[in-house]
Design a protein around this motif. Sequence first.
Motif, PDB file in Angstrom:
ATOM      1  N   MET A 292      22.886  20.217  34.841  1.00 16.13           N
ATOM      2  CA  MET A 292      21.807  20.188  33.857  1.00 16.13           C
ATOM      3  C   MET A 292      20.491  20.384  34.591  1.00 16.13           C
ATOM      4  SD  MET A 292      21.142  17.420  30.814  1.00 16.13           S
ATOM      5  CE  MET A 292      20.447  16.064  31.741  1.00 16.13           C
ATOM      6  N   GLN A 293      19.733  21.381  34.197  1.00 15.32           N
ATOM      7  CA  GLN A 293      18.454  21.667  34.832  1.00 15.32           C
ATOM      8  C   GLN A 293      17.430  20.609  34.427  1.00 15.32           C
ATOM      9  OE1 GLN A 293      17.690  24.131  37.009  1.00 15.32           O
ATOM     10  NE2 GLN A 293      19.814  24.807  37.019  1.00 15.32           N
ATOM     11  N   ILE A 294      16.799  19.995  35.434  1.00 14.50           N
ATOM     12  CA  ILE A 294      15.801  18.957  35.179  1.00 14.50           C
ATOM     13  C   ILE A 294      14.609  19.210  36.095  1.00 14.50           C
ATOM     14  CG2 ILE A 294      15.327  16.481  35.091  1.00 14.50           C
ATOM     15  CD1 ILE A 294      18.319  15.994  34.909  1.00 14.50           C
ATOM     16  N   ARG A 295      13.412  19.219  35.545  1.00 10.28           N
ATOM     17  CA  ARG A 295      12.212  19.468  36.336  1.00 10.28           C
ATOM     18  C   ARG A 295      11.952  18.310  37.301  1.00 10.28           C
ATOM     19  NH1 ARG A 295       7.275  20.199  32.725  1.00 10.28           N
ATOM     20  NH2 ARG A 295       8.188  18.330  31.785  1.00 10.28           N
ATOM     21  N   MET A 296      11.285  18.634  38.416  1.00  7.91           N
ATOM     22  CA  MET A 296      11.021  17.628  39.433  1.00  7.91           C
ATOM     23  C   MET A 296      10.223  16.453  38.877  1.00  7.91           C
ATOM     24  SD  MET A 296      11.220  16.268  42.345  1.00  7.91           S
ATOM     25  CE  MET A 296      12.061  17.533  43.281  1.00  7.91           C
ATOM     26  N   VAL A 297       9.200  16.735  38.063  1.00  8.36           N
ATOM     27  CA  VAL A 297       8.386  15.646  37.527  1.00  8.36           C
ATOM     28  C   VAL A 297       9.239  14.721  36.665  1.00  8.36           C
ATOM     29  CG1 VAL A 297       7.651  16.979  35.502  1.00  8.36           C
ATOM     30  CG2 VAL A 297       6.234  15.092  36.331  1.00  8.36           C
ATOM     31  N   THR A 298      10.217  15.291  35.948  1.00  5.11           N
ATOM     32  CA  THR A 298      11.118  14.471  35.129  1.00  5.11           C
ATOM     33  C   THR A 298      12.066  13.674  36.016  1.00  5.11           C
ATOM     34  OG1 THR A 298      10.990  16.094  33.335  1.00  5.11           O
ATOM     35  CG2 THR A 298      12.815  14.517  33.266  1.00  5.11           C
ATOM     36  N   LEU A 299      12.571  14.298  37.069  1.00  2.00           N
ATOM     37  CA  LEU A 299      13.448  13.585  38.003  1.00  2.00           C
ATOM     38  C   LEU A 299      12.737  12.376  38.598  1.00  2.00           C
ATOM     39  CD1 LEU A 299      15.109  16.542  39.938  1.00  2.00           C
ATOM     40  CD2 LEU A 299      16.248  14.968  38.363  1.00  2.00           C
ATOM     41  N   GLN A 300      11.488  12.566  38.965  1.00  2.00           N
ATOM     42  CA  GLN A 300      10.733  11.464  39.553  1.00  2.00           C
ATOM     43  C   GLN A 300      10.535  10.335  38.551  1.00  2.00           C
ATOM     44  OE1 GLN A 300       7.311  13.720  40.818  1.00  2.00           O
ATOM     45  NE2 GLN A 300       8.159  14.120  42.857  1.00  2.00           N
ATOM     46  N   ALA A 301      10.329  10.695  37.288  1.00  4.96           N
ATOM     47  CA  ALA A 301      10.165   9.674  36.249  1.00  4.96           C
ATOM     48  C   ALA A 301      11.478   8.946  35.979  1.00  4.96           C
ATOM     49  CB  ALA A 301       9.628  10.312  34.971  1.00  4.96           C
ATOM     50  N   ILE A 302      12.598   9.671  36.060  1.00  2.00           N
ATOM     51  CA  ILE A 302      13.911   9.019  35.907  1.00  2.00           C
ATOM     52  C   ILE A 302      14.131   8.042  37.055  1.00  2.00           C
ATOM     53  CG2 ILE A 302      16.405   9.394  35.940  1.00  2.00           C
ATOM     54  CD1 ILE A 302      15.884  12.099  34.560  1.00  2.00           C
ATOM     55  N   ALA A 303      13.797   8.461  38.270  1.00  2.00           N
ATOM     56  CA  ALA A 303      13.960   7.592  39.435  1.00  2.00           C
ATOM     57  C   ALA A 303      13.110   6.333  39.306  1.00  2.00           C
ATOM     58  CB  ALA A 303      13.600   8.346  40.710  1.00  2.00           C
TER      59      ALA A 303
ATOM     60  N   THR B  44      28.127  12.367  36.875  1.00  4.93           N
ATOM     61  CA  THR B  44      26.964  12.278  37.751  1.00  4.93           C
ATOM     62  C   THR B  44      26.477  13.666  38.132  1.00  4.93           C
ATOM     63  OG1 THR B  44      28.366  12.126  39.725  1.00  4.93           O
ATOM     64  CG2 THR B  44      27.668  10.049  38.702  1.00  4.93           C
ATOM     65  N   GLN B  45      25.252  13.711  38.611  1.00  6.15           N
ATOM     66  CA  GLN B  45      24.653  14.950  39.089  1.00  6.15           C
ATOM     67  C   GLN B  45      23.763  14.619  40.279  1.00  6.15           C
ATOM     68  OE1 GLN B  45      22.840  17.525  36.127  1.00  6.15           O
ATOM     69  NE2 GLN B  45      21.252  18.173  37.562  1.00  6.15           N
ATOM     70  N   ARG B  46      23.969  15.337  41.377  1.00  5.17           N
ATOM     71  CA  ARG B  46      23.146  15.115  42.554  1.00  5.17           C
ATOM     72  C   ARG B  46      21.859  15.911  42.431  1.00  5.17           C
ATOM     73  NH1 ARG B  46      27.902  15.606  46.977  1.00  5.17           N
ATOM     74  NH2 ARG B  46      28.280  17.434  45.685  1.00  5.17           N
ATOM     75  N   THR B  47      20.753  15.270  42.718  1.00  5.59           N
ATOM     76  CA  THR B  47      19.437  15.899  42.604  1.00  5.59           C
ATOM     77  C   THR B  47      18.611  15.554  43.839  1.00  5.59           C
ATOM     78  OG1 THR B  47      18.236  14.063  41.584  1.00  5.59           O
ATOM     79  CG2 THR B  47      19.586  15.437  40.116  1.00  5.59           C
ATOM     80  N   SER B  48      17.412  16.086  43.880  1.00  2.00           N
ATOM     81  CA  SER B  48      16.537  15.830  45.015  1.00  2.00           C
ATOM     82  C   SER B  48      16.051  14.390  45.074  1.00  2.00           C
ATOM     83  CB  SER B  48      15.330  16.772  44.976  1.00  2.00           C
ATOM     84  OG  SER B  48      14.615  16.608  43.774  1.00  2.00           O
ATOM     85  N   VAL B  49      16.165  13.635  43.979  1.00  2.45           N
ATOM     86  CA  VAL B  49      15.735  12.231  43.998  1.00  2.45           C
ATOM     87  C   VAL B  49      16.909  11.272  44.131  1.00  2.45           C
ATOM     88  CG1 VAL B  49      13.696  12.749  42.628  1.00  2.45           C
ATOM     89  CG2 VAL B  49      15.777  11.967  41.471  1.00  2.45           C
TER      90      VAL B  49
ATOM     91  N   ARG C  83      20.230   7.814  34.056  1.00  2.16           N
ATOM     92  CA  ARG C  83      19.622   6.824  34.953  1.00  2.16           C
ATOM     93  C   ARG C  83      19.896   7.225  36.392  1.00  2.16           C
ATOM     94  NH1 ARG C  83      22.574   2.874  37.598  1.00  2.16           N
ATOM     95  NH2 ARG C  83      24.818   3.049  37.352  1.00  2.16           N
ATOM     96  N   LEU C  84      19.106   6.680  37.306  1.00  2.39           N
ATOM     97  CA  LEU C  84      19.345   6.905  38.728  1.00  2.39           C
ATOM     98  C   LEU C  84      20.436   5.949  39.187  1.00  2.39           C
ATOM     99  CD1 LEU C  84      18.379   8.445  41.277  1.00  2.39           C
ATOM    100  CD2 LEU C  84      16.903   6.479  41.745  1.00  2.39           C
ATOM    101  N   ALA C  85      21.549   6.514  39.684  1.00  4.06           N
ATOM    102  CA  ALA C  85      22.682   5.689  40.092  1.00  4.06           C
ATOM    103  C   ALA C  85      22.608   5.273  41.553  1.00  4.06           C
ATOM    104  CB  ALA C  85      23.997   6.431  39.837  1.00  4.06           C
ATOM    105  N   GLY C  86      21.876   6.023  42.359  1.00  8.04           N
ATOM    106  CA  GLY C  86      21.788   5.692  43.774  1.00  8.04           C
ATOM    107  C   GLY C  86      21.403   6.905  44.590  1.00  8.04           C
ATOM    108  N   PRO C  87      21.299   6.730  45.902  1.00  7.35           N
ATOM    109  CA  PRO C  87      20.906   7.852  46.767  1.00  7.35           C
ATOM    110  C   PRO C  87      22.021   8.882  46.886  1.00  7.35           C
ATOM    111  CG  PRO C  87      21.492   5.945  48.087  1.00  7.35           C
ATOM    112  CD  PRO C  87      21.494   5.485  46.662  1.00  7.35           C
ATOM    113  N   ASP C  88      21.636  10.094  47.201  1.00 11.24           N
ATOM    114  CA  ASP C  88      22.602  11.170  47.433  1.00 11.24           C
ATOM    115  C   ASP C  88      23.300  10.899  48.765  1.00 11.24           C
ATOM    116  OD1 ASP C  88      23.948  13.524  48.007  1.00 11.24           O
ATOM    117  OD2 ASP C  88      22.369  14.802  47.190  1.00 11.24           O
ATOM    118  N   PRO C  89      24.625  10.740  48.773  1.00 10.34           N
ATOM    119  CA  PRO C  89      25.325  10.435  50.027  1.00 10.34           C
ATOM    120  C   PRO C  89      25.171  11.527  51.075  1.00 10.34           C
ATOM    121  CG  PRO C  89      26.889  11.001  48.295  1.00 10.34           C
ATOM    122  CD  PRO C  89      25.562  10.824  47.641  1.00 10.34           C
TER     123      PRO C  89
END
Length: 201
Positions: free
Chosen positions: A1-12, A33-38, A86-92
């Motif tokens: 799912m495409q998500i903008r960086m500003v949205t990813l940061q707000a989710i985090a 789950t989906q791995r993202t930059s955050v 929701r943010l589940a945790g860091p990208d392993p």
Amino acid sequence: MQIRMVTLQAIAAGEITLAFRRWDRPRVRVGGTQRTSVGVLEFTSVEPVDAGGLTALDAAAAGYADLPALLAAQVGDGQLYRVGVRLAGPDPRVALRSRSRLTPKARAEIATRLERLDKASKRGPWTAQVLALIADNPGVRAPDLAAGLGLETLPFKRDVRKLKELGLTESLEVGYRLSPRGRAYRRGARPDRLTVTAPST
């Protein structure tokens, strides 16, 4: 799912907990789950909704100023879905690629995985060549790197993602570079896995 960086940061930050998408069918599933930059996102709910039933609370949870702004963004065809996120945790992979020391076992596992990727490729062995190309050209645009190998950009990016899954490369704002793990692997790799002819870009 495409998500903008500003949205990813707000989710985090916990400020956004909903996303709305129009799909012909659900593209994510509850618990997926989906791995993202955050970090790793988890989808907590996926339900079809009618735009007429959306509320101001939906708008606030999705990061919109008000309900009209949320409704104005729901363009296109397909069923509208409300997706809890929701943010589940860091990208392993972040921890994996930061390891600058490799045990003999870890080195052997990487070599085995790379050999499998090479054998599965229709164009023949490619992993050593792409690793060498990225090592010699950090921060170079993916289309330029791909052109140097005579490849289209998308297939090249798919190959780089496979190396990223092994923790060997990392993305920059432009292009890529070898991760500490990737550099450590190449330092101790067999000479035949290092000596490649990197095409000019």
